[in-house]
Design a protein around this motif. Structure first.
Motif, PDB file in Angstrom:
ATOM      1  N   ARG A   1      -7.163  -5.461  -2.134  1.00 37.85           N
ATOM      2  CA  ARG A   1      -5.775  -4.593  -2.224  1.00 37.85           C
ATOM      3  C   ARG A   1      -4.914  -5.102  -0.852  1.00 37.85           C
ATOM      4  O   ARG A   1      -3.681  -5.239  -1.075  1.00 37.85           O
ATOM      5  CB  ARG A   1      -6.053  -3.267  -1.832  1.00 37.85           C
ATOM      6  CG  ARG A   1      -5.039  -2.523  -2.594  1.00 37.85           C
ATOM      7  CD  ARG A   1      -5.605  -0.963  -3.123  1.00 37.85           C
ATOM      8  NE  ARG A   1      -6.365  -0.094  -1.975  1.00 37.85           N
ATOM      9  CZ  ARG A   1      -5.395   0.909  -1.364  1.00 37.85           C
ATOM     10  NH1 ARG A   1      -3.893   0.744  -1.514  1.00 37.85           N
ATOM     11  NH2 ARG A   1      -5.739   1.670  -0.711  1.00 37.85           N
TER      12      ARG A   1
ATOM     13  N   ASN B   1     -10.046  12.543  14.766  1.00 38.06           N
ATOM     14  CA  ASN B   1     -11.000  11.618  15.709  1.00 38.06           C
ATOM     15  C   ASN B   1     -11.514  12.473  16.842  1.00 38.06           C
ATOM     16  O   ASN B   1     -10.501  12.843  17.889  1.00 38.06           O
ATOM     17  CB  ASN B   1     -10.409  10.226  16.066  1.00 38.06           C
ATOM     18  CG  ASN B   1     -11.369   9.412  16.856  1.00 38.06           C
ATOM     19  OD1 ASN B   1     -12.028   9.971  17.600  1.00 38.06           O
ATOM     20  ND2 ASN B   1     -11.187   7.994  16.639  1.00 38.06           N
TER      21      ASN B   1
ATOM     22  N   THR C   1      -0.288   8.616   5.632  1.00 36.27           N
ATOM     23  CA  THR C   1       0.044   7.220   5.122  1.00 36.27           C
ATOM     24  C   THR C   1       0.315   6.155   6.029  1.00 36.27           C
ATOM     25  O   THR C   1       0.884   6.803   7.327  1.00 36.27           O
ATOM     26  CB  THR C   1       1.167   7.319   4.171  1.00 36.27           C
ATOM     27  OG1 THR C   1       2.425   7.769   4.823  1.00 36.27           O
ATOM     28  CG2 THR C   1       1.055   8.103   3.031  1.00 36.27           C
ATOM     29  N   VAL C   2       0.445   4.895   5.817  1.00 41.87           N
ATOM     30  CA  VAL C   2       0.885   3.799   6.623  1.00 41.87           C
ATOM     31  C   VAL C   2       2.071   4.022   7.161  1.00 41.87           C
ATOM     32  O   VAL C   2       2.337   3.617   8.484  1.00 41.87           O
ATOM     33  CB  VAL C   2       0.318   2.354   6.116  1.00 41.87           C
ATOM     34  CG1 VAL C   2       1.000   1.445   6.667  1.00 41.87           C
ATOM     35  CG2 VAL C   2      -1.101   2.242   5.698  1.00 41.87           C
TER      36      VAL C   2
ATOM     37  N   VAL D   1     -13.452   1.602  23.883  1.00 38.93           N
ATOM     38  CA  VAL D   1     -13.390   3.029  23.562  1.00 38.93           C
ATOM     39  C   VAL D   1     -12.780   3.970  24.706  1.00 38.93           C
ATOM     40  O   VAL D   1     -13.427   4.215  25.605  1.00 38.93           O
ATOM     41  CB  VAL D   1     -14.620   3.886  23.180  1.00 38.93           C
ATOM     42  CG1 VAL D   1     -14.454   5.292  22.535  1.00 38.93           C
ATOM     43  CG2 VAL D   1     -15.239   2.784  21.881  1.00 38.93           C
ATOM     44  N   VAL D   2     -11.373   4.227  24.586  1.00 41.73           N
ATOM     45  CA  VAL D   2     -10.881   5.008  25.644  1.00 41.73           C
ATOM     46  C   VAL D   2     -11.460   6.428  25.540  1.00 41.73           C
ATOM     47  O   VAL D   2     -11.383   6.917  24.505  1.00 41.73           O
ATOM     48  CB  VAL D   2      -9.258   4.919  25.356  1.00 41.73           C
ATOM     49  CG1 VAL D   2      -8.385   6.014  26.669  1.00 41.73           C
ATOM     50  CG2 VAL D   2      -8.711   3.529  25.770  1.00 41.73           C
TER      51      VAL D   2
ATOM     52  N   VAL E   1      -7.441   1.372   9.737  1.00 40.48           N
ATOM     53  CA  VAL E   1      -7.852   1.516   8.523  1.00 40.48           C
ATOM     54  C   VAL E   1      -7.584   0.239   7.791  1.00 40.48           C
ATOM     55  O   VAL E   1      -8.098  -0.041   6.553  1.00 40.48           O
ATOM     56  CB  VAL E   1      -7.077   2.668   8.059  1.00 40.48           C
ATOM     57  CG1 VAL E   1      -7.420   2.887   6.492  1.00 40.48           C
ATOM     58  CG2 VAL E   1      -7.849   3.959   8.566  1.00 40.48           C
TER      59      VAL E   1
ATOM     60  N   VAL F   1      -8.767   6.645  -1.012  1.00 40.38           N
ATOM     61  CA  VAL F   1     -10.204   6.296  -0.350  1.00 40.38           C
ATOM     62  C   VAL F   1     -11.236   6.345  -1.301  1.00 40.38           C
ATOM     63  O   VAL F   1     -12.229   5.382  -1.418  1.00 40.38           O
ATOM     64  CB  VAL F   1     -10.342   7.372   0.903  1.00 40.38           C
ATOM     65  CG1 VAL F   1     -11.738   6.922   1.351  1.00 40.38           C
ATOM     66  CG2 VAL F   1      -9.354   7.365   1.753  1.00 40.38           C
TER      67      VAL F   1
ATOM     68  N   GLY G   1      -6.122   7.744  15.071  1.00 43.80           N
ATOM     69  CA  GLY G   1      -6.459   8.029  13.729  1.00 43.80           C
ATOM     70  C   GLY G   1      -7.328   9.289  13.570  1.00 43.80           C
ATOM     71  O   GLY G   1      -7.570  10.215  14.320  1.00 43.80           O
ATOM     72  N   ALA G   2      -7.668   9.464  12.282  1.00 42.27           N
ATOM     73  CA  ALA G   2      -8.251  10.625  11.716  1.00 42.27           C
ATOM     74  C   ALA G   2      -9.475  10.154  11.174  1.00 42.27           C
ATOM     75  O   ALA G   2      -9.643  10.575   9.756  1.00 42.27           O
ATOM     76  CB  ALA G   2      -7.552  11.632  10.890  1.00 42.27           C
TER      77      ALA G   2
ATOM     78  N   VAL H   1       0.516  -1.191  -0.015  1.00 41.90           N
ATOM     79  CA  VAL H   1      -0.041   0.134  -0.082  1.00 41.90           C
ATOM     80  C   VAL H   1       0.904   1.033   0.011  1.00 41.90           C
ATOM     81  O   VAL H   1       0.181   2.480  -0.048  1.00 41.90           O
ATOM     82  CB  VAL H   1      -1.179   0.235   1.216  1.00 41.90           C
ATOM     83  CG1 VAL H   1      -2.012  -1.326   1.420  1.00 41.90           C
ATOM     84  CG2 VAL H   1      -0.279   0.133   2.627  1.00 41.90           C
TER      85      VAL H   1
ATOM     86  N   PRO I   1       2.824   4.348  -1.392  1.00 41.33           N
ATOM     87  CA  PRO I   1       2.936   5.279  -2.823  1.00 41.33           C
ATOM     88  C   PRO I   1       4.274   5.179  -2.907  1.00 41.33           C
ATOM     89  O   PRO I   1       4.981   6.292  -3.026  1.00 41.33           O
ATOM     90  CB  PRO I   1       2.293   6.679  -2.106  1.00 41.33           C
ATOM     91  CG  PRO I   1       2.951   6.877  -0.699  1.00 41.33           C
ATOM     92  CD  PRO I   1       2.679   5.419  -0.249  1.00 41.33           C
TER      93      PRO I   1
END
Ligand code: FAD
Ligand code: SF4
Length: 469
Positions: free
Chosen positions: A193, A403, A447-448, A218-219, A184, A297, A241-242, A100, A102
């Motif tokens: 993928r 988030n 990115t990851v 969920v903290v 994600v 996405v 995350g976002a 994944v 780029p």
């Protein structure tokens, strides 16, 4: 291996080894992996193309500076375990990043062979060895040091930090809001993928190293930062995350069958809506689907719609194909699968049909004007150029925000005005010295590999802070 005076001589004539893809018409009907990865023969042929440069620009292009010529040389020597160990010195997740990242903007974008012909297929070679984890050396584990760390979020950033800390002898618990781990990597990026089994293998590996996972936790709801410290945790790493969708802010956005990409993808990837009623979650299988956006996405959403039976699946983007931020491979695959690209349009309004669900979207035609602050030419509306596109599903993939749970977690850490956590770039430490943060919740959607790199840096900083090492 060709040699002159004991030195390897690269194969300068061979073109880049093509990807090992499933035929487009067949793969677009189901969720099988699009790219089967290199065979050993293909990997060896591709490894011969690397020139083992004295100044390897590919390494500069890699956000975590993997020693690329070294691992490619090890492939040439058929020392695949050694190649994997070399990558793992910098990256915990080669099977994932090989699929994944780029690469065209990173290592392969800088590869010297790319100046005159095509760059070495570094991502495919990384994946080739990443898919043979049984060959890697067992990670050296330091003795238990008696300190406890809580990691919030099990995306690439959280799991990398957890793995590094476990190796350093910490007692690590990962709290994850979903019922499964990977962030994600499992709820966003589709099976075709990135197979879920590849992500599960990484999570299983962490469990074998002693990392505990608390799912459905969920903290901010189950416990605040202070409560976790009271329970005996010595430090926190926040990697939530976002994933909050950005609104298009146009009329009709709330109509039935107008989705946010993350919701649409989560329904299919995580809740298996493609297998309804065998699984409980339904989703609309649109025949005419329009996806707004030009990133990974958007590509994942439109290709998922195609696999759910869309006869017409459109990527509608306000700039042109050249400016699309998606990986080139994804755009190429999407087009081969029959996805239509509609450049220079922006949504104005979603229109309801007689049954109250979306039946069309009105779009404004655009042209490219002067470059904006990102350096890309700004899309400008063409006066009076408005069009209606029929659709029974519309998906918005124009980006995400922080988030919002970051603010509920508490502690003394500060957020910026957009709700992202303020953290030191080098260490990940927040304004609360007991809390570290990294990944998309600090940088915004990225990115990851960057999320993973942040987890690694934070683990080093937590180790130093708690153990003085
Ligand atoms: P995430 O992966 O978002 O993980 C955060 C985790 O935290 C989630 O599991 C969430 O459930 C959990 N969480 C949130 N709040 C709480 C809480 N309060 N308590 C407990 N758990 C919580 N990048 C690439 O490099 N290449 C690609 O091809 C690519 N494609 C993408 C496709 C899609 C559809 C999406 C959405 C993103 C893509 N990205 C890609 C971006 C990349 O996936 C992200 O940059 C990366 O996953 C960020 O990692 P993270 O660990 O910071 O957060
Ligand atoms: Fe090999 Fe390209 Fe890196 Fe040179 S820049 S070492 S050719 S991968």
């Amino acid at each position: 291996m060709p040699q002159v005076n004991g030195r390897f001589v690269p194969d300068m004539k061979s073109p880049r080894t093509p990807d090992n893809e499933e035929p487009a018409a067949e793969r677009a009907c189901d969720f099988r992996p699009v790219d089967k990865g290199f065979t050993e023969e293909m990997a060896l042929a591709e490894a011969e193309r690397c020139m083992d440069c004295k100044k390897p620009f590919c390494v500069e292009g890699c956000p975590v500076n993997i020693n690329i010529p070294k691992f490619i040389e090890q492939i040439r020597e058929k020392n695949y375990g050694g190649a994997l160990d070399t990558i793992r010195e910098e990256s915990m997740l080669p099977a994932i990043c090989g699929r994944v990242c780029p690469q065209e903007n990173q290592c392969e974008g800088k590869c010297i062979r790319g100046k005159k012909s095509e760059p070495v297929a570094i991502g495919q070679l990384e994946r080739f060895v990443g898919d043979q984890p049984e060959l890697a050396s067992k990670p050296a584990m330091k003795p238990k040091n008696g300190k406890k760390v809580a990691v919030v979020g099990s995306g690439p950033s959280g799991i990398t930090c957890a793995g590094e800390l476990a190796r350093n002898g910490f007692d690590v618990t990962v709290f994850e809001a979903f019922f499964t781990g990977g962030g994600v990597l499992v709820y966003g990026i589709p099976e075709f993928r990135l197979p879920k089994a590849v992500v599960k293998r990484e999570i299983d590996g962490l469990e074998e190293m002693g990392v505990k996972f608390e799912y459905n936790s969920v903290v901010g709801n189950i416990a605040t930062a202070e409560e976790l410290f009271d329970e005996g945790f010595d430090a926190l790493y926040i990697a939530t995350g976002a994933g909050l969708p950005k609104f298009l802010n146009v009329p009709g956005e709330n109509l039935p069958n107008v989705f946010f990409a993350n919701e649409y993808l989560t329904r299919v990837n995580l809740m298996k809506a493609n297998k309804f009623p065998e699984y409980d979650t339904p989703t609309k299988h649109g025949k005419n689907v329009v996806v707004f956006g030009g990133g990974n996405v958007a590509m994942d959403a439109v290709r998922t719609a195609k696999r759910l039976g869309a006869e017409r699946a459109i990527i509608a983007y306000r700039r042109t194909e050249d400016e699309m931020p998606a990986r080139r491979a994804e755009l190429h695959h999407a087009k081969a699968e029959g996805v239509e690209v509609m450049p220079l349009v922006s949504p104005l309004e979603f229109i309801a049909g007689e049954d109250g669900t979306v039946c069309a979207v009105k779009v404004q035609k655009m042209e490219l004007g002067e470059p904006d602050e990102s350096g890309r030419r700004r899309p400008v509306p063409i006066e009076g150029a408005i069009e209606e596109i029929p659709c029974d599903v519309a998906i918005s993939a124009i980006g995400t925000n922080a988030n919002p749970f970051a603010s509920k977690i508490g502690g003394k850490m500060e957020l910026n005005k957009w709700g992202y956590i303020i953290a030191d770039e080098e260490t990940g430490q927040t304004t609360d010295p007991r809390i570290w943060a990294g990944g998309d919740i600090v940088t915004g959607a990225a990115t990851v590999i960057l999320a993973m790199g942040a987890g690694k840096k934070a683990a080093a900083s937590i180790t130093k802070s708690l153990l003085g090492e």
